[in-house]
Design a protein around this motif. Structure first.
Motif, PDB file in Angstrom:
ATOM      1  N   SER A 221     -32.556 -59.634 -28.197  1.00 34.74           N
ATOM      2  CA  SER A 221     -31.283 -59.154 -27.655  1.00 34.74           C
ATOM      3  C   SER A 221     -30.440 -60.309 -27.141  1.00 34.74           C
ATOM      4  N   ARG A 222     -31.099 -61.283 -26.493  1.00 35.91           N
ATOM      5  CA  ARG A 222     -30.365 -62.429 -25.954  1.00 35.91           C
ATOM      6  C   ARG A 222     -29.768 -63.291 -27.055  1.00 35.91           C
ATOM      7  N   ILE A 223     -30.561 -63.573 -28.086  1.00 33.79           N
ATOM      8  CA  ILE A 223     -30.050 -64.469 -29.122  1.00 33.79           C
ATOM      9  C   ILE A 223     -29.046 -63.777 -30.035  1.00 33.79           C
ATOM     10  N   SER A 224     -29.008 -62.433 -29.983  1.00 39.57           N
ATOM     11  CA  SER A 224     -28.019 -61.717 -30.800  1.00 39.57           C
ATOM     12  C   SER A 224     -26.600 -61.939 -30.288  1.00 39.57           C
ATOM     13  N   THR A 225     -26.477 -62.462 -29.074  1.00 35.85           N
ATOM     14  CA  THR A 225     -25.151 -62.700 -28.499  1.00 35.85           C
ATOM     15  C   THR A 225     -24.606 -64.077 -28.852  1.00 35.85           C
ATOM     16  N   MET A 226     -25.368 -64.869 -29.592  1.00 36.61           N
ATOM     17  CA  MET A 226     -24.924 -66.222 -29.929  1.00 36.61           C
ATOM     18  C   MET A 226     -24.998 -66.456 -31.428  1.00 36.61           C
ATOM     19  N   VAL A 227     -24.331 -67.495 -31.881  1.00 40.64           N
ATOM     20  CA  VAL A 227     -24.443 -67.921 -33.279  1.00 40.64           C
ATOM     21  C   VAL A 227     -25.529 -68.988 -33.326  1.00 40.64           C
ATOM     22  N   PRO A 228     -26.699 -68.672 -33.884  1.00 38.61           N
ATOM     23  CA  PRO A 228     -27.798 -69.640 -33.848  1.00 38.61           C
ATOM     24  C   PRO A 228     -27.578 -70.786 -34.819  1.00 38.61           C
ATOM     25  N   LEU A 229     -28.346 -71.833 -34.612  1.00 37.55           N
ATOM     26  CA  LEU A 229     -28.380 -72.907 -35.592  1.00 37.55           C
ATOM     27  C   LEU A 229     -28.977 -72.396 -36.892  1.00 37.55           C
ATOM     28  N   GLU A 230     -28.670 -73.065 -37.986  1.00 36.01           N
ATOM     29  CA  GLU A 230     -29.309 -72.792 -39.266  1.00 36.01           C
ATOM     30  C   GLU A 230     -30.398 -73.844 -39.502  1.00 36.01           C
ATOM     31  N   ALA A 231     -31.374 -73.486 -40.317  1.00 35.53           N
ATOM     32  CA  ALA A 231     -32.465 -74.420 -40.621  1.00 35.53           C
ATOM     33  C   ALA A 231     -31.920 -75.734 -41.178  1.00 35.53           C
TER      34      ALA A 231
END
Length: 261
Positions: A221-231
């Motif tokens: 839920s927490r990381i769904s609020t951000m644009v994560p890094l890509e591999a």
């Protein structure tokens, strides 16, 4: 038991900053490992692909081959010390040497200490720490006689900080940092470089393995609020570190998504 596909794939090797170099990447069947293997191959390195899923490794190897590169598929459970060391021996046997080791394979089994499944701790220590140490030991034995080489250890932001549910995982990543710094000082006179890369949140399969369901739900839920890094972002950092002039040792790279606090 460790298996291989017998022969490395071959092609007309791309010309790049790593032409003539031989790399071994663990956890190369997906995520950061696969992206790193492809990025190193694009720079001209021959790459040994190490993980447990042979079908996924062969897909990565085929992509490298289709681009004119060279790869060896090495199926191994590197949490088993003998298979970890043998992965290095297989790389030397199939590709002719070893110049770059990328210790990428890892588990992130988050959860509170109270009531934690100790099997999760053992699994993380075996893969995140001990496998990395066994592979590094075997790689250094290959690199020291020729007075060159590069060890890249993929750690985490959890290797320099911790949260209420990351105690076990953070312990393994702090261990990676301590081992890497001691190693760096030990092998610098052998002209072997050591780099620690500490990613923040990356869009990979890492969260799929979390066994504590409340923690898994909260974290996702927490990381769904951000644009994560890509591999590929982490793969680019590996390429940056390994393509610097030999006088340069990039000791640490901390990389977070812009949105991560």
């Amino acid at each position: 038991m460790q298996q291989t596909n017998g022969q490395p794939t071959t092609g007309q090797q791309p010309i790049g900053k790593l032409s003539g170099k031989i790399a071994l990447v663990t956890g190369a069947s997906s995520g950061i490992g696969a992206a790193t293997a492809l990025a190193l191959a694009q720079e001209g390195a021959a790459v040994a692909l190490v993980a447990r899923r042979q079908d996924r490794l062969e897909q990565v190897a085929q992509t490298i081959q289709d681009a004119g590169g060279r790869a060896a598929v090495i199926v191994a459970d590197i949490a088993q010390p003998e298979q970890a060391r043998n992965a290095v021996a297989q790389t030397v046997s199939q590709l002719g040497g070893l110049d770059i080791l990328v210790n990428n394979a890892g588990l992130m089994l988050l959860g509170p200490v109270a009531g934690a499944d100790s099997d999760d701790w053992h699994r993380m220590m075996d893969l995140n720490v001990l496998a990395l140490m066994h592979l590094t030991q075997a790689a250094v034995e290959v690199m020291k006689p020729k007075q060159s080489g590069h060890i890249v250890n993929i750690s985490s932001v959890s290797g320099r900080g911790a949260s209420p549910t990351s105690a076990g995982y953070s312990a393994t990543k702090w261990a990676v940092g301590g081992f890497s710094e001691g190693l760096r000082q030990e092998v610098r006179l052998d002209r072997i470089r050591v780099t620690v890369i500490e990613p923040g949140v990356v869009a990979t399969e890492l969260t799929d393995h979390i066994t504590h369901q409340d923690t898994k739900t909260t974290y996702e839920s927490r990381i769904s609020t951000m644009v994560p890094l890509e591999a590929e972002d982490i793969a680019a950092a590996v390429v940056y570190a390994t393509t610097q002039p030999e006088r340069v040792n990039v000791n640490q790279l901390l990389i977070r998504p812009l949105d991560q606090g």
